[in-house]
Design an enzyme around this catalytic site. Structure first.
Site, PDB file in Angstrom:
ATOM      1  N   SER A 145       0.839  -1.198   0.000  1.00 46.17           N
ATOM      2  CA  SER A 145       0.000   0.000   0.000  1.00 46.17           C
ATOM      3  C   SER A 145       0.870   1.241   0.000  1.00 46.17           C
ATOM      4  CB  SER A 145      -0.903   0.003   1.228  1.00 46.17           C
ATOM      5  OG  SER A 145      -0.117   0.027   2.398  1.00 46.17           O
ATOM      6  N   HIS A 181      -3.629  -4.207  -4.938  1.00 47.30           N
ATOM      7  CA  HIS A 181      -3.794  -3.742  -3.559  1.00 47.30           C
ATOM      8  C   HIS A 181      -5.216  -3.960  -3.076  1.00 47.30           C
ATOM      9  CE1 HIS A 181      -3.911  -0.188  -0.540  1.00 47.30           C
ATOM     10  NE2 HIS A 181      -3.608  -1.313   0.058  1.00 47.30           N
ATOM     11  N   GLU A 235      -7.039  -1.836  -5.869  1.00 45.61           N
ATOM     12  CA  GLU A 235      -6.296  -0.883  -6.698  1.00 45.61           C
ATOM     13  C   GLU A 235      -5.309  -1.692  -7.540  1.00 45.61           C
ATOM     14  OE1 GLU A 235      -6.078   3.259  -4.048  1.00 45.61           O
ATOM     15  OE2 GLU A 235      -4.529   1.760  -3.756  1.00 45.61           O
ATOM     16  N   ASN A 274      -5.148   6.053  -0.243  1.00 47.01           N
ATOM     17  CA  ASN A 274      -4.320   6.611   0.826  1.00 47.01           C
ATOM     18  C   ASN A 274      -3.908   8.042   0.519  1.00 47.01           C
ATOM     19  OD1 ASN A 274      -4.460   4.498   2.529  1.00 47.01           O
ATOM     20  ND2 ASN A 274      -2.465   3.624   2.013  1.00 47.01           N
TER      21      ASN A 274
END
Ligand code: COA
Length: 604
Positions: free
Chosen positions: A123, A144, A156, A195
Site C-alpha cells: 500500500s 492492492h 487498486e 491513501n
C-alpha cells in the site's frame, strides 16, 4: 498470461492481508498456496480463514459445502518453491520493507513460471522499485486489496513503469473474478488513490485545529458532510503512527505540503496512536461520539475543498480517472460519495434532498443522516419539485429514492416540527405529504425505494407509494406513530392494508410493531432483500432493467396497478391526523420521545 489461464494463486505472507487474499481467491474457485516463514503464522492464517468463512456460513451467505470446498483448495507451506510451483498468479503480502520484498521476490521470480503474473499487495512502496528484483518487470504489478479483503470490494490495480498493459488487463479481470471492483492506477505514485486522498485529508483536518475543535470538526464532517466518521475518529481508527508514516513518505516524494501537521506529529511522538493504544485524538475509555449540535460554527467546505482538490491532483497527475477516483474513495474509504460526485452536487451545501441524474435514472437522496433522514416540510417540497422535473425530463426513465448514511432510509416525519403545529397546520402537513406521495404513484415512470435501514412512519409511507421496494438485510419497517399518540398522516391507513392485508397493517399501525427485512419480504412489503455489502450493486441491476424496459408499456401497467380513487380516504386520514392536535396525549407522546421514556396516555 491471460486471466482465463489462471488456475492456481500463490500468496506470499500469511498475515491479515495475505490470508484474507487467500480466502477470497479460494472462494472464487482458485487453488491457493499460502507461504510464510514460520508454522505459527500459517496456523493462525488457517484459523483466520476458517473463522471468517464460518461467519459467512452462520449468516447464511455461504453453504457449508462451499466453505469446505474453499478450505480444501487452500494449502499452507513454508517452502517458497512449492508455493509458487504451478501458480499463474503470485500475490505478495509481506512486511512493507523494500529489502525484504527484494529478497523474497528475487527468489519467488526465479522459482515461479516464466509467464506468471507477479503482484504485490503493497500500500506504500513503489511498484517500479519492487519490480527491480525480478527479471521481467512487465509481468510485475500492484494488486492492492483493502482490509479486510473478504469484505472490502476495492482492488487498486497499480501499474509500475514497466508493467505491460496485458498484465494490467489480466489483473483487473482476476480482481473481478474474485468478486472485487478494480480501479486502474496508471502511474506508480505514493499512496496510489485511496491513501493519497484520504490521508492528505486527515492531515488537512489536523491543520485546522488551531482554529476549531476536534469534536467540532468531526461532528460537522459526520453529521453535515455525510462522512461515516469524522477525520479524527478515523485517524484514531487507522492509527496515528500509520497516518504519520504515510505522510512522511508523501512529504519526501510529493512535497513539503504533505508533511505531517503539528498535532499528528505530537500524537505520534507521544505514542498516542489512537484506538489501539487507548488514546489518540480521543480517549478510548468509553466510545467517543459526536452530535450534530457540536458542529456549530464549522463550515464543512473548509475541508471538503482540499479533499476534492487532492482528488483533482490525482487526476491531473495522470494517476487515475475521475470515475476510478470516485469508485476508489467509495469502496476503499466507505464514503457515501466520491470527491467528484461531491463537487458536482455543490460542495458542502447542506441540501436535505439531493438529486442526481445518471444513466436515465433520477436518484433522489433523503439527506439528513444525523436525524435519520426524518422528513421536514421543506424536504417534501424539494421532493415534489424533483418529481416534476423527472416527469418533464425525457431522458429520465426511472426514479430511485435512497436514504443518506447507513442507518436509515427515513425515520418518518420530523417530530421536532410537531409541537409548533395546530390543527390547521397539521392538516396542511398531512395533505402536503399525501399529495407528494400520491404524485409518486401517478408519475408515469417507475419509482423504486432502496431501503438501507430504518424505514419508519412517513419514511415507510414514502416507500409504500413507490412501485418497488428493495431492502438491505439491515432494513426495518414500521409505523410507530401510535407510540406518540398519533396516527399515520401520509397515506399508510389506505395504502398499507392494500399492500400487506388488513390484519398485519392494523397490527403495524396500532401496535407499532416493526418488521425486519425477511418478514417484510415474506408479507410482500418488499420485492427483494439483499446482503448489505451487495445492496448498491443489486439495486443498480434492478433499476437498470426498468431503464431498459419499454417506457409506454411500463407507464400503462403502473397506471392500471394503481387504478383506485383514494381521494376520500386521504381526506379522512388528514382529518383524523390533524384532529389529534386537539388533545393532550400527542404532546405527551412527543415529550416522551424527546425524553426517551415511555409515554403515559390518558385518552384526553
Ligand atoms: N424526527 C425527528 N428526529 C428524529 C426522528 C424523527 N422522526 N427520528 C430520529 N430522529 C433523531 C433523533 O432525535 C436523534 O437526534 P439527536 O442525535 O439530535 O438526539 C437522531 O435522529 C438519531 O436517532 P436516535 O433516536 O438517537 O437513534 P436510535 O438508534 O436510538 O433510535 C429510532 C432509532 C428510529 C428507533 C428512533 O430514532 C425513533 O424511534 N425515531 C422516531 C420514529 C418515529 O416515531 N417516526 C414517526 C414519526 S411521525
Amino acid at each position: 498470461m491471460e486471466a482465463d489461464n489462471v488456475k492456481k494463486v500463490a500468496v506470499l505472507g500469511a498475515g491479515v492481508m495475505g490470508h484474507g487474499i487467500a480466502q477470497v481467491a479460494a472462494v472464487a474457485g482458485y487453488d491457493v498456496a499460502v507461504r510464510d516463514i514460520a508454522q505459527e503464522f500459517l496456523d493462525s492464517a488457517d484459523s483466520g480463514v476458517k473463522n471468517s468463512l464460518s461467519r459467512f456460513v452462520g449468516r447464511g451467505r455461504m453453504s457449508q459445502d462451499d466453505m469446505d470446498a474453499a478450505l480444501a483448495r487452500i494449502k499452507y507451506t513454508l517452502d517458497l518453491g512449492e508455493a509458487v510451483r504451478g501458480a499463474q498468479l503470485v500475490v505478495e503480502a509481506i512486511p512493507e520493507r523494500m529489502d525484504i520484498k527484494h529478497k523474497v521476490w528475487a527468489e519467488a521470480a526465479a522459482k515461479a513460471a516464466k509467464d506468471a503474473i507477479l503482484a504485490s499487495n503493497t500500500s506504500s512502496l513503489s511498484i517500479t522499485m519492487i519490480a527491480e528484483a525480478v527479471p521481467n518487470p512487465e509481468r510485475f504489478i500492484g494488486m492492492h486489496f483493502f482490509n479486510p479483503p473478504a469484505m472490502m470490494k476495492l482492488v487498486e490495480v497499480n501499474q509500475g513503469e514497466k508493467t505491460s498493459e496485458a498484465t494490467v488487463e489480466a489483473v483487473q479481470e482476476l480482481a473481478r473474478r474474485m468478486g472485487k471492483t478494480p480501479v486502474w492506477v496508471r502511474k506508480d505514485a505514493p499512496g496510489f488513490i485511496v491513501n493519497r486522498v484520504l490521508v492528505t485529508y486527515l492531515n488537512e483536518a489536523g491543520k485546522l485545529l488551531d482554529k476549531y475543535g476536534v469534536e467540532q470538526i468531526d461532528a460537522a464532517m459526520q453529521h453535515k458532510a455525510g462522512m461515516p466518521l469524522g477525520p479524527f475518529m478515523l485517524s484514531d481508527l487507522i492509527g496515528t503512527d500509520i497516518v504519520y508514516n504515510i505522510l512522511k513518505v508523501f512529504e519526501e516524494h510529493i512535497g513539503p505540503d504533505y508533511a505531517p501537521c503539528a498535532r499528528i506529529t505530537e500524537l505520534y511522538e507521544s505514542k498516542k496512536l489512537g484506538r489501539k493504544t487507548g488514546e489518540g485524538f480521543y480517549s478510548y475509555e468509553t466510545r467517543p461520539s459526536v452530535t450534530e449540535d457540536q458542529a456549530e460554527g464549522f463550515d464543512v467546505r473548509l475541508l471538503l475543498k482540499p479533499f476534492v482538490e487532492e482528488a483533482e491532483k490525482v487526476v491531473a497527475e495522470g494517476i487515475a480517472s475521475e470515475e476510478d477516483v470516485d469508485t476508489a474513495m467509495k469502496l476503499g474509504a466507505n464514503l457515501p460519495r466520491g470527491p467528484f460526485e461531491m463537487k458536482s452536487m455543490g460542495l458542502g451545501e447542506e441540501k436535505p434532498i439531493l438529486t442526481e441524474k445518471k444513466d436515465g435514472i433520477l436518484i433522489v437522496t433523503v439527506n439528513r443522516p444525523g436525524k435519520l433522514n426524518s422528513m421536514t416540510t421543506e424536504m417534501l417540497e424539494l421532493i415534489d419539485e424533483a418529481l416534476d422535473d423527472a416527469v418533464a425530463d425525457k431522458s429520465i426513465r426511472c426514479i430511485l429514492f435512497k436514504g443518506a448514511g447507513d442507518r436509515a432510509f427515513c425515520a418518518g416525519a420530523d417530530i421536532s416540527q410537531f409541537p409548533n403545529l395546530d390543527v390547521d397546520g397539521a392538516r396542511k402537513l398531512s395533505k402536503l405529504g399525501q399529495g407528494v406521495y400520491r404524485k409518486i404513484m401517478k408519475l408515469p415512470k417507475p419509482v423504486v425505494a432502496a431501503v438501507n435501514g430504518y424505514c419508519l412512519g412517513g419514511g415507510n409511507e414514502l416507500a409504500i407509494h413507490c412501485d418497488f421496494r428493495l431492502a438491505s438485510e439491515k432494513a426495518s419497517f414500521g409505523q410507530p406513530e401510535v407510540n406518540l399518540g398519533l396516527i399515520t398522516g401520509w397515506g399508510a391507513t389506505y395504502m398499507l392494508p392494500r399492500l400487506i392485508g388488513k390484519s398485519l397493517a392494523a397490527e403495524m399501525m396500532m401496535t407499532g410493531r416493526r418488521l425486519n427485512a425477511e418478514e417484510a419480504l415474506r408479507v410482500g412489503l418488499v420485492n427483494a432483500v439483499y446482503p448489505a455489502e451487495e445492496f448498491e450493486a443489486k439495486v443498480q441491476g434492478f433499476v437498470k432493467a426498468l431503464v431498459d424496459g419499454p417506457p409506454l408499456a411500463l407507464t400503462a401497467m403502473k397506471k392500471l396497478v394503481n387504478l383506485e380513487d383514494l381521494e376520500a380516504a386521504s381526506k379522512a386520514e388528514a382529518d383524523e391526523f390533524s384532529g389529534l392536535w386537539n388533545y393532550r396525549d400527542l404532546m405527551e407522546g412527543i415529550e416522551a420521545f424527546n425524553e426517551r421514556r415511555k409515554p403515559e396516555f390518558k385518552g384526553e
